[in-house]
Design a protein around this motif. Structure first.
Motif, PDB file in Angstrom:
ATOM      1  N   ASN A   9      -5.312 -63.195 -26.343  1.00  0.00           N
ATOM      2  CA  ASN A   9      -6.341 -64.496 -26.398  1.00  0.00           C
ATOM      3  C   ASN A   9      -7.446 -64.320 -25.640  1.00  0.00           C
ATOM      4  O   ASN A   9      -8.382 -64.750 -25.900  1.00  0.00           O
ATOM      5  CB  ASN A   9      -5.830 -65.737 -26.463  1.00  0.00           C
ATOM      6  CG  ASN A   9      -6.538 -66.734 -27.265  1.00  0.00           C
ATOM      7  OD1 ASN A   9      -6.926 -66.407 -28.243  1.00  0.00           O
ATOM      8  ND2 ASN A   9      -6.413 -68.110 -26.715  1.00  0.00           N
ATOM      9  N   ASP A  10      -7.680 -63.015 -24.730  1.00  0.00           N
ATOM     10  CA  ASP A  10      -8.750 -62.768 -24.076  1.00  0.00           C
ATOM     11  C   ASP A  10      -9.851 -62.227 -24.950  1.00  0.00           C
ATOM     12  O   ASP A  10      -9.540 -61.927 -25.882  1.00  0.00           O
ATOM     13  CB  ASP A  10      -8.618 -61.715 -22.916  1.00  0.00           C
ATOM     14  CG  ASP A  10      -7.828 -61.961 -21.670  1.00  0.00           C
ATOM     15  OD1 ASP A  10      -7.506 -63.261 -21.414  1.00  0.00           O
ATOM     16  OD2 ASP A  10      -7.662 -60.996 -20.806  1.00  0.00           O
ATOM     17  N   ARG A  11     -11.053 -62.709 -24.729  1.00  0.00           N
ATOM     18  CA  ARG A  11     -12.305 -62.088 -25.488  1.00  0.00           C
ATOM     19  C   ARG A  11     -12.439 -60.935 -25.189  1.00  0.00           C
ATOM     20  O   ARG A  11     -12.206 -60.269 -24.062  1.00  0.00           O
ATOM     21  CB  ARG A  11     -13.565 -63.334 -25.262  1.00  0.00           C
ATOM     22  CG  ARG A  11     -13.380 -64.496 -25.455  1.00  0.00           C
ATOM     23  CD  ARG A  11     -14.837 -65.360 -25.421  1.00  0.00           C
ATOM     24  NE  ARG A  11     -14.489 -66.828 -25.798  1.00  0.00           N
ATOM     25  CZ  ARG A  11     -14.664 -67.197 -26.836  1.00  0.00           C
ATOM     26  NH1 ARG A  11     -15.005 -66.238 -27.760  1.00  0.00           N
ATOM     27  NH2 ARG A  11     -14.468 -68.206 -27.281  1.00  0.00           N
ATOM     28  N   THR A  12     -13.269 -60.131 -26.282  1.00  0.00           N
ATOM     29  CA  THR A  12     -13.588 -58.923 -25.912  1.00  0.00           C
ATOM     30  C   THR A  12     -14.464 -58.423 -24.606  1.00  0.00           C
ATOM     31  O   THR A  12     -14.111 -57.510 -24.012  1.00  0.00           O
ATOM     32  CB  THR A  12     -14.437 -58.305 -27.184  1.00  0.00           C
ATOM     33  OG1 THR A  12     -15.473 -59.152 -27.231  1.00  0.00           O
ATOM     34  CG2 THR A  12     -13.625 -58.173 -28.488  1.00  0.00           C
ATOM     35  N   GLN A  14     -14.307 -60.071 -22.054  1.00  0.00           N
ATOM     36  CA  GLN A  14     -13.408 -60.335 -20.911  1.00  0.00           C
ATOM     37  C   GLN A  14     -12.649 -59.202 -20.668  1.00  0.00           C
ATOM     38  O   GLN A  14     -12.665 -58.430 -19.275  1.00  0.00           O
ATOM     39  CB  GLN A  14     -12.451 -61.442 -20.812  1.00  0.00           C
ATOM     40  CG  GLN A  14     -13.189 -62.987 -21.045  1.00  0.00           C
ATOM     41  CD  GLN A  14     -12.163 -63.886 -21.373  1.00  0.00           C
ATOM     42  OE1 GLN A  14     -11.531 -63.751 -22.515  1.00  0.00           O
ATOM     43  NE2 GLN A  14     -12.039 -64.840 -20.424  1.00  0.00           N
ATOM     44  N   PHE A  61      -8.211 -56.542 -31.537  1.00  0.00           N
ATOM     45  CA  PHE A  61      -8.879 -57.713 -31.661  1.00  0.00           C
ATOM     46  C   PHE A  61      -9.175 -58.473 -33.165  1.00  0.00           C
ATOM     47  O   PHE A  61      -9.441 -57.611 -33.890  1.00  0.00           O
ATOM     48  CB  PHE A  61     -10.216 -57.742 -30.996  1.00  0.00           C
ATOM     49  CG  PHE A  61     -10.316 -57.205 -29.576  1.00  0.00           C
ATOM     50  CD1 PHE A  61     -10.136 -58.230 -28.471  1.00  0.00           C
ATOM     51  CD2 PHE A  61     -10.220 -55.726 -29.262  1.00  0.00           C
ATOM     52  CE1 PHE A  61     -10.080 -57.638 -27.379  1.00  0.00           C
ATOM     53  CE2 PHE A  61     -10.041 -55.471 -27.751  1.00  0.00           C
ATOM     54  CZ  PHE A  61     -10.225 -56.250 -27.147  1.00  0.00           C
ATOM     55  N   SER A  64     -13.042 -61.285 -32.223  1.00  0.00           N
ATOM     56  CA  SER A  64     -13.163 -61.061 -30.642  1.00  0.00           C
ATOM     57  C   SER A  64     -12.223 -61.642 -29.850  1.00  0.00           C
ATOM     58  O   SER A  64     -12.564 -61.744 -28.504  1.00  0.00           O
ATOM     59  CB  SER A  64     -14.750 -61.478 -30.332  1.00  0.00           C
ATOM     60  OG  SER A  64     -14.795 -63.201 -30.128  1.00  0.00           O
ATOM     61  N   ARG A  65     -11.099 -61.951 -30.216  1.00  0.00           N
ATOM     62  CA  ARG A  65      -9.890 -62.429 -29.569  1.00  0.00           C
ATOM     63  C   ARG A  65      -8.910 -61.262 -29.316  1.00  0.00           C
ATOM     64  O   ARG A  65      -8.477 -60.753 -30.636  1.00  0.00           O
ATOM     65  CB  ARG A  65      -9.120 -63.769 -29.953  1.00  0.00           C
ATOM     66  CG  ARG A  65     -10.137 -64.849 -29.796  1.00  0.00           C
ATOM     67  CD  ARG A  65     -10.434 -65.341 -28.522  1.00  0.00           C
ATOM     68  NE  ARG A  65     -10.976 -66.544 -28.207  1.00  0.00           N
ATOM     69  CZ  ARG A  65     -11.014 -67.328 -27.259  1.00  0.00           C
ATOM     70  NH1 ARG A  65     -10.530 -67.050 -26.183  1.00  0.00           N
ATOM     71  NH2 ARG A  65     -11.725 -68.179 -27.247  1.00  0.00           N
ATOM     72  N   LEU A  66      -8.170 -61.158 -28.423  1.00  0.00           N
ATOM     73  CA  LEU A  66      -7.265 -60.072 -28.110  1.00  0.00           C
ATOM     74  C   LEU A  66      -5.871 -60.649 -28.794  1.00  0.00           C
ATOM     75  O   LEU A  66      -5.401 -61.591 -28.523  1.00  0.00           O
ATOM     76  CB  LEU A  66      -7.066 -59.766 -26.937  1.00  0.00           C
ATOM     77  CG  LEU A  66      -5.966 -58.733 -26.582  1.00  0.00           C
ATOM     78  CD1 LEU A  66      -6.107 -57.171 -27.086  1.00  0.00           C
ATOM     79  CD2 LEU A  66      -5.791 -58.322 -25.007  1.00  0.00           C
ATOM     80  N   VAL A  67      -5.253 -59.743 -29.746  1.00  0.00           N
ATOM     81  CA  VAL A  67      -4.053 -60.539 -30.583  1.00  0.00           C
ATOM     82  C   VAL A  67      -2.997 -59.639 -30.566  1.00  0.00           C
ATOM     83  O   VAL A  67      -1.914 -59.979 -30.680  1.00  0.00           O
ATOM     84  CB  VAL A  67      -4.457 -60.633 -31.984  1.00  0.00           C
ATOM     85  CG1 VAL A  67      -5.388 -61.774 -32.318  1.00  0.00           C
ATOM     86  CG2 VAL A  67      -4.684 -59.605 -32.722  1.00  0.00           C
TER      87      VAL A  67
END
Length: 74
Positions: A9-12, A14, A61, A64-67
């Motif tokens: 759930n981190d953004r790209t 981040q 991602f 833009s969220r790490l999945v």
């Protein structure tokens, strides 16, 4: 990413701040999201880090969220 951890759930932005630029980036498609009458398409990207000590990290991602995070020994 060295001594820094990334989390789902981190953004790209981040992830790039914590890990630096990936060895490669690729847009692999789109995922549809939302209710049928307001559906949007979110880009899917795969970032690759490494190899480092014979190990590569594959980060997926969506919008833009790490999945997903996968590791593979080369």
């Amino acid at each position: 990413c060295g001594s820094t951890l990334v989390s789902l759930n981190d953004r790209t932005v981040q992830v790039e701040q914590k890990c630096g630029a990936p060895a490669s980036k690729a847009q692999t498609g789109y995922e549809r999201s939302g209710p049928i009458n307001r559906r949007v398409e979110l880009p899917i990207e795969e970032w690759v880090y490494g190899p480092s000590n014979g190990m590569s990290q594959y980060l997926k991602f969506v919008g833009s969220r790490l999945v997903e995070i996968e590791s593979s020994r080369n």
